[in-house]
Motif scaffolding. Structure first.
Motif, PDB file in Angstrom:
ATOM      1  N   ALA A   2       0.841  -1.205   0.000  1.00  7.36           N
ATOM      2  CA  ALA A   2       0.000   0.000   0.000  1.00  7.36           C
ATOM      3  C   ALA A   2       0.872   1.250   0.000  1.00  7.36           C
ATOM      4  N   MET A   3       0.398   2.262  -0.700  1.00  6.06           N
ATOM      5  CA  MET A   3       1.149   3.530  -0.729  1.00  6.06           C
ATOM      6  C   MET A   3       1.028   4.206   0.616  1.00  6.06           C
ATOM      7  N   SER A   4       2.040   4.932   0.975  1.00  5.38           N
ATOM      8  CA  SER A   4       2.038   5.582   2.274  1.00  5.38           C
ATOM      9  C   SER A   4       0.873   6.556   2.391  1.00  5.38           C
ATOM     10  N   LYS A   5       0.198   6.511   3.504  1.00  7.95           N
ATOM     11  CA  LYS A   5      -0.921   7.422   3.696  1.00  7.95           C
ATOM     12  C   LYS A   5      -0.440   8.801   4.111  1.00  7.95           C
ATOM     13  N   ALA A   6       0.876   8.910   4.335  1.00  7.07           N
ATOM     14  CA  ALA A   6       1.386  10.191   4.804  1.00  7.07           C
ATOM     15  C   ALA A   6       1.099  11.285   3.804  1.00  7.07           C
ATOM     16  N   LYS A   7       0.966  10.913   2.518  1.00  7.82           N
ATOM     17  CA  LYS A   7       0.773  11.952   1.515  1.00  7.82           C
ATOM     18  C   LYS A   7      -0.597  12.597   1.611  1.00  7.82           C
ATOM     19  N   THR A   8      -1.500  11.979   2.389  1.00  3.92           N
ATOM     20  CA  THR A   8      -2.810  12.603   2.531  1.00  3.92           C
ATOM     21  C   THR A   8      -2.858  13.573   3.707  1.00  3.92           C
ATOM     22  N   LEU A   9      -1.757  13.684   4.440  1.00  3.54           N
ATOM     23  CA  LEU A   9      -1.737  14.594   5.574  1.00  3.54           C
ATOM     24  C   LEU A   9      -1.779  16.035   5.085  1.00  3.54           C
ATOM     25  N   PRO A  10      -2.635  16.852   5.666  1.00  6.22           N
ATOM     26  CA  PRO A  10      -2.652  18.264   5.281  1.00  6.22           C
ATOM     27  C   PRO A  10      -1.353  18.949   5.670  1.00  6.22           C
ATOM     28  N   GLU A  11      -1.027  20.009   4.920  1.00  5.28           N
ATOM     29  CA  GLU A  11       0.249  20.691   5.110  1.00  5.28           C
ATOM     30  C   GLU A  11       0.443  21.189   6.534  1.00  5.28           C
ATOM     31  N   GLU A  12      -0.638  21.699   7.153  1.00  3.74           N
ATOM     32  CA  GLU A  12      -0.434  22.259   8.493  1.00  3.74           C
ATOM     33  C   GLU A  12      -0.061  21.186   9.502  1.00  3.74           C
ATOM     34  N   ILE A  13      -0.460  19.947   9.240  1.00  6.55           N
ATOM     35  CA  ILE A  13      -0.069  18.845  10.126  1.00  6.55           C
ATOM     36  C   ILE A  13       1.397  18.505   9.911  1.00  6.55           C
ATOM     37  N   TRP A  29      15.381  17.683   5.830  1.00 10.83           N
ATOM     38  CA  TRP A  29      14.149  18.110   5.178  1.00 10.83           C
ATOM     39  C   TRP A  29      14.369  19.277   4.220  1.00 10.83           C
ATOM     40  N   ARG A  30      15.365  20.109   4.513  1.00 11.52           N
ATOM     41  CA  ARG A  30      15.636  21.236   3.607  1.00 11.52           C
ATOM     42  C   ARG A  30      16.025  20.760   2.224  1.00 11.52           C
ATOM     43  N   CYS A  31      16.560  19.552   2.143  1.00  7.52           N
ATOM     44  CA  CYS A  31      17.017  19.006   0.861  1.00  7.52           C
ATOM     45  C   CYS A  31      15.897  18.302   0.097  1.00  7.52           C
TER      46      CYS A  31
ATOM     47  N   ARG B 124      10.724  12.097   0.561  1.00  8.24           N
ATOM     48  CA  ARG B 124       9.935  12.369  -0.662  1.00  8.24           C
ATOM     49  C   ARG B 124       8.999  11.209  -0.955  1.00  8.24           C
ATOM     50  N   LYS B 125       9.517  10.001  -0.776  1.00  8.73           N
ATOM     51  CA  LYS B 125       8.709   8.811  -1.057  1.00  8.73           C
ATOM     52  C   LYS B 125       7.547   8.719  -0.068  1.00  8.73           C
TER      53      LYS B 125
END
Lengths: 371, 150
Positions: A2-13, A29-31, B124-125
């Motif tokens: 399954a694809m990571s669900k993290a990508k559905t987290l809103p930006e403010e979270i 993270w800067r990179c 990123r992933k």
């Protein structure tokens, strides 16, 4: 998979999570992308992140060794018998050679360092960024008229009102033949403004040992003397008002007790004193409530045949441990167990020892982005 | 003491949960609905599934219990958060939707602790973020932040 669900987290979270990450992770993270680099490099983020983490950070030591290299020391929490292990790490700065003399101040993760040519640098030991403090027109030449050597003491602090890091330089010409006082000069450098200015001091700073200012409560503290008296007092330089004021010393100082050096112990102004009849004791005091004379609290450490003239109170490492320099060895006292411990570390220090914490704070003035 | 009024919450997969109002108002979103008096029927929660709602209610109930020490709560939280990261993200999304700041903060700290060592590529992933640096720009940024990589 399954694809990571993290990508559905809103930006403010995600931003909430970033604020909770340690300093090194922010660098990673800067990179990641341009957007995150911009956000995580912004002085506003850096300041807020620092404020969130400042109180829970582990203190590390920073010092110059005999090879004039800058080293940091982190502590191994596992204590065996009478030893604490320190892990040392050499700091390498882009385009700077190892020609250091001493560390001279520490504030919010920035450290002041002096090199052999008396040039001072503001460095961040974590991000390895540095700022060369311009030489002041006002600074005393190495030798003055009458061929007297100039002496310098420094202090580093933060003025919360103007959001500015300030470097203070106390200087005077060395008095030989025990002349009883010499003119002292106070110069202050503002990182934000990039300039030095001369200020006034009502005190004589030339008759105490050379030491860096101890930063407590937005003020830098030194031992000093009044120009016409012999007794030592505690002079405090307020970084916002840019003026000196005086603090009362411990209640119990008598004729046979002298103030030897100042330090910050668990955020409290502290003094190591020398009582001439105590041969096996190191005495120090902590001002538990800043400015309140009655709050000076006495502590004693037993150290057989200690030469108190060679003992310097340095800093606190944990809630219970206090670090001393005794005859050029770093010694830790566990105040709770009343036990002396040797700091096992492979560096021999030259000059002072300062503590610092990890931070992203930039040693140079960075213009904040609008909006 | 306020009356033990029961609220009914209906999750996205049609399951209903009955819960003391006093506990349910840990969710600011539910609290607002109660205050606006729109809770006569079941409160629909289309963004939360029953599996996640069960976990959230477990947390709410423990944190509403009387006579629980801080240490016991910490132990509970630790065990509560020992879940697969997809469950953790579901919990986080639900807590955010339900507007329970305390739970959001607790889960964010757990997520932060888990991701703190991740490299930029792994980040990123995980978060599906596009790398919009040119190779030269990326090299420059990595150099500037080389201190973070050891």
């Amino acid at each position: 998979m399954a694809m990571s669900k993290a990508k559905t987290l809103p930006e403010e979270i995600i931003i909430d999570i970033l604020y909770l990450l340690p300093v090194k992770s922010i660098g990673l993270w800067r990179c990641v992308s341009k957007q995150w680099n911009n956000f995580l490099s912004d002085p506003q983020f850096i300041k807020s992140h620092f404020n969130l983490h400042a109180h829970k950070q582990e203190e590390k030591l920073i010092l110059v060794n005999w090879f004039r290299q800058l080293h940091t020391i982190t502590f191994d929490h596992y204590e065996i018998y009478n030893e604490i292990d320190g892990i040392s790490r050499k700091l390498n700065f882009d385009q700077l050679s190892d020609n250091w003399v001493t560390v001279a101040g520490s504030c919010n993760g920035l450290v002041l360092v002096v090199d052999r040519e008396n040039i001072i640098f503001l460095i961040n030991p974590t991000t390895l960024k540095y700022h060369k403090v311009p030489v002041s027109d006002l600074s005393l030449p190495l030798r003055g008229s009458n061929n007297r050597r100039s002496c310098n003491m420094y202090g580093l602090g933060y003025d919360v009102v103007s959001d500015d890091y300030k470097v203070v330089n106390l200087s005077y010409y060395d008095t030989e033949n025990y002349e009883y006082w010499a003119d002292s000069f106070v110069d202050m450098y503002s990182v934000r403004k990039g300039v030095w200015k001369r200020l006034e001091t009502p005190y004589d700073h030339s008759l105490t040992d050379l030491a860096s200012g101890v930063l407590i409560n937005g003020a830098l503290h030194w031992l000093a003397r009044r120009k016409t008296e012999y007794s030592t007092l505690i002079a405090a330089f307020d970084l916002t008002d840019e003026k000196f004021f005086e603090l009362p010393g411990p209640l119990d100082l008598s004729n046979n007790c002298f103030m030897c050096n100042l330090a910050a112990i668990r955020g409290c102004l502290s003094i190591c004193t020398s009582i001439s009849r105590d041969n096996d004791t190191i005495t120090f005091w902590m001002m538990k409530e800043y400015g309140v004379k009655e709050s000076w609290t006495k502590f004693k450490i037993t150290e057989p045949n200690v030469d108190r003239s060679l003992s310097t109170l340095l800093c606190s490492i944990t809630d219970d441990d206090v670090l001393f320099d005794i005859d050029e060895e770093l010694v830790v006292y566990d105040m709770k167990e009343n036990q002396r411990m040797d700091l096992m570390v492979d560096v021999k220090h030259m000059g002072e020892v300062q503590t610092f914490i990890d931070s992203l704070i930039s040693p140079s003035f960075v213009q904040e982005t609008e909006g | 003491m306020s009356s033990t009024k029961l609220l009914t919450l209906k999750t996205s997969d049609g399951e209903e949960f009955k819960l003391d109002e006093a506990v349910a108002v840990k969710s600011q979103a539910i609290k607002n609905m109660v205050e606006d008096d729109c809770v006569s029927n079941a409160i629909p929660l289309p963004n939360v599934d029953s599996k996640t709602m069960t976990k959230v209610i477990e947390y709410w109930k423990k944190h509403s219990e009387e006579g629980v020490s801080k240490d016991q709560l910490n132990d509970f939280d630790k065990g509560f958060l020992e879940v697969h990261h997809s469950v953790l993200y579901d919990l986080l999304l639900a807590a955010n939707y339900l507007n329970d700041k305390e739970l959001v903060d607790v889960i964010c700290q757990e997520v932060a602790d888990r991701i703190k060592g991740k490299t930029p590529e792994e980040i990123r992933k995980e978060f599906d973020i596009k790398n919009d640096f040119t190779p030269e720009e990326e090299e420059k940024i990595r150099q500037e932040n080389a201190w973070a990589f050891d």
